[in-house]
Scaffold this motif. Structure first.
Motif, mmCIF file in Angstrom:
data_model
loop_
_atom_site.group_PDB
_atom_site.id
_atom_site.type_symbol
_atom_site.label_atom_id
_atom_site.label_comp_id
_atom_site.label_asym_id
_atom_site.label_seq_id
_atom_site.Cartn_x
_atom_site.Cartn_y
_atom_site.Cartn_z
ATOM 1 N N ILE A 24 0.815 -1.215 0.000
ATOM 2 C CA ILE A 24 0.000 0.000 0.000
ATOM 3 C C ILE A 24 0.852 1.269 0.000
ATOM 4 O O ILE A 24 0.431 2.317 -0.475
ATOM 5 N N THR A 25 2.071 1.186 0.553
ATOM 6 C CA THR A 25 3.016 2.313 0.506
ATOM 7 C C THR A 25 4.321 1.805 -0.097
ATOM 8 O O THR A 25 5.157 1.237 0.590
ATOM 9 N N GLU A 26 4.464 2.029 -1.392
ATOM 10 C CA GLU A 26 5.621 1.490 -2.104
ATOM 11 C C GLU A 26 6.927 2.126 -1.640
ATOM 12 O O GLU A 26 7.990 1.503 -1.721
ATOM 13 N N ASP A 27 6.869 3.367 -1.120
ATOM 14 C CA ASP A 27 8.101 4.038 -0.695
ATOM 15 C C ASP A 27 8.672 3.428 0.591
ATOM 16 O O ASP A 27 9.882 3.262 0.728
ATOM 17 N N ILE A 28 7.786 3.073 1.540
ATOM 18 C CA ILE A 28 8.262 2.422 2.767
ATOM 19 C C ILE A 28 8.828 1.045 2.432
ATOM 20 O O ILE A 28 9.902 0.661 2.893
ATOM 21 N N ASP A 29 8.097 0.311 1.595
ATOM 22 C CA ASP A 29 8.539 -1.040 1.239
ATOM 23 C C ASP A 29 9.888 -1.034 0.538
ATOM 24 O O ASP A 29 10.777 -1.816 0.869
ATOM 25 N N VAL A 30 10.076 -0.141 -0.435
ATOM 26 C CA VAL A 30 11.331 -0.156 -1.183
ATOM 27 C C VAL A 30 12.498 0.258 -0.291
ATOM 28 O O VAL A 30 13.639 -0.171 -0.507
#
Length: 409
Positions: free
Chosen positions: A228-234
């Protein structure tokens, strides 16, 4: 003093403890690392020696913003860049606008795809990017003209860096909520990222302004399309792969933020849910010894999550005891609130001091700064309590697609 009194004091003082820690660690970063940074010299280098940068702008229904944002991007001072706009199945005129701009300037690349989410759009852009470094900004973002220079300089300075996150600033300040968030990006987010940078780890890059090594992104398989939050995951994907992330406060990026209470809560709930999803996803790998530098940040998340649930429980118990027995010690509460106030005051004064180096006139928001930490911790508590269950039960086999954001009034 009973154990319940100790628990009360501990829970109320946790935000004060974090404020003191963030301020001290951020102070170390500011005076001993940030203060020694040199000015980039890419504009004076031979063009063949300047690293190519591909700036990717995923777009979903951005027709109202693109004609304002693109001219600013074309004026970036960095000498060697391309702009890759990815139209992710927009229902407005986004596609037509980026096609029109691509015909005007050969530095602009226009891509189109069916609606599949921001991460999918970034992966699409990555397949055609020519740069040694790939950036990511939002369609409504306005980059400072020198922002790319600063971020490239950071990545060039250390081969261990896989990404650099910039310094987001709030564009819309027409309401109290807008001004409060202006205060947040100075007195909270900036301090946290500086404090985390001391350890060489960052909980998350700011998705609105960040730059990655293209080689590193290829190595980790790009962005995860189901988070849902690609920036945190990456951020965690890179760091568990062995890369570090650095904060570059000179890389300013102006972006629109919610200016309604419902819009702000929805945004922060999404952030909380995304953070919880990421923490759960990387639980099996983060405890490997090679990832030990991530342990303090990982443990801090769990402590804050426990604090949120425990504080709500204690507040309910205290309210019940006061109503039924009148036994709540108000004098002790006054002392705790006084300590909390002065810790926030110290935090706000120092944060305004260091951020005034990059944005003049911040002290006009001092009235909002002193109160925002209370708003921040209240939002943090509520969004964690609701966001963690949403993260646990969300169907992660589906693509994480866009929702229309609240971008101010």
């Amino acid at each position: 003093m009973s154990w319940f009194d100790v628990l009360n004091a501990t829970l109320f003082m946790y935000p004060a403890l974090m404020a003191v820690y963030w301020t001290i660690a951020a102070g170390y970063y500011y005076f001993f690392i940030e203060g020694k940074l040199q000015e980039p010299e890419f504009a004076r280098m031979n063009m063949a020696d300047v690293p190519m940068v591909s700036i990717m702008i995923p777009c979903y229904n951005e027709a109202d913003n693109l004609d304002d944002a693109i001219p600013y991007l074309l004026k970036l001072k960095y000498p060697k860049f391309e702009l890759i706009f990815i139209n992710d199945g927009s229902k407005d005129a986004t596609g037509e606008i980026i096609d029109r701009w691509a015909q005007k300037d050969n530095r602009i690349v226009a891509l189109h795809q069916e609606n599949a989410g921001k991460a999918s759009a970034l992966n699409h852009g990555l397949t055609v990017a020519k740069g040694k470094y790939v950036g990511c900004i939002d369609g409504d973002a306005v980059l400072d003209y020198h922002a790319v220079d600063y971020m490239v300089q950071a990545l060039e300075s250390n081969p261990q860096y896989g990404a650099v996150t910039g310094n987001p600033r709030v564009r819309n300040r027409s309401t109290i909520l807008g001004c409060l968030q202006t205060s947040e990006f100075s007195s909270i987010i900036g301090l946290i990222k500086r404090a985390q940078s001391v350890m060489g780890t960052i909980f998350t890059v700011s998705g609105v302004c960040c730059l990655f090594k293209a080689e590193a992104m290829q190595k980790i398989g790009g962005w995860s399309t189901n988070m849902i939050t690609e920036d945190i995951d990456v951020s965690w994907k890179l760091q568990t792969a062995g890369y570090n992330i650095v904060y570059e406060p000179r890389a300013l990026c102006w972006t629109l933020m919610p200016e309604t209470i419902s819009g702000l809560f929805k945004q922060r709930l999404r952030w909380a849910q995304g953070g919880a999803e990421t923490i759960l996803k990387y639980f099996p790998v983060v405890w490997r010894f090679k990832n030990r530098r991530l342990w303090p940040m990982y443990l801090e998340y769990f402590v804050t999550a426990i604090w949120a649930y425990a504080l709500i429980a204690v507040l309910c118990i205290n309210t019940y005891l006061q109503i039924t027995q009148g036994t709540f010690d108000v004098s002790a509460f006054r002392v705790l609130m006084t300590v909390l106030f002065f810790s926030f005051f110290w935090q706000y004064m120092f944060s305004l001091y260091i951020d005034s180096r990059y944005e003049k006139g911040l002290f006009r928001y001092s009235l909002y700064c002193i109160w925002y930490p209370y708003v921040y911790w209240l939002l943090n508590m509520l969004t964690l309590v609701f966001g963690i269950p949403k993260a646990i039960f969300r169907n992660k086999s589906k693509l994480a697609v866009w929702t229309s954001p609240d971008r101010g009034v």
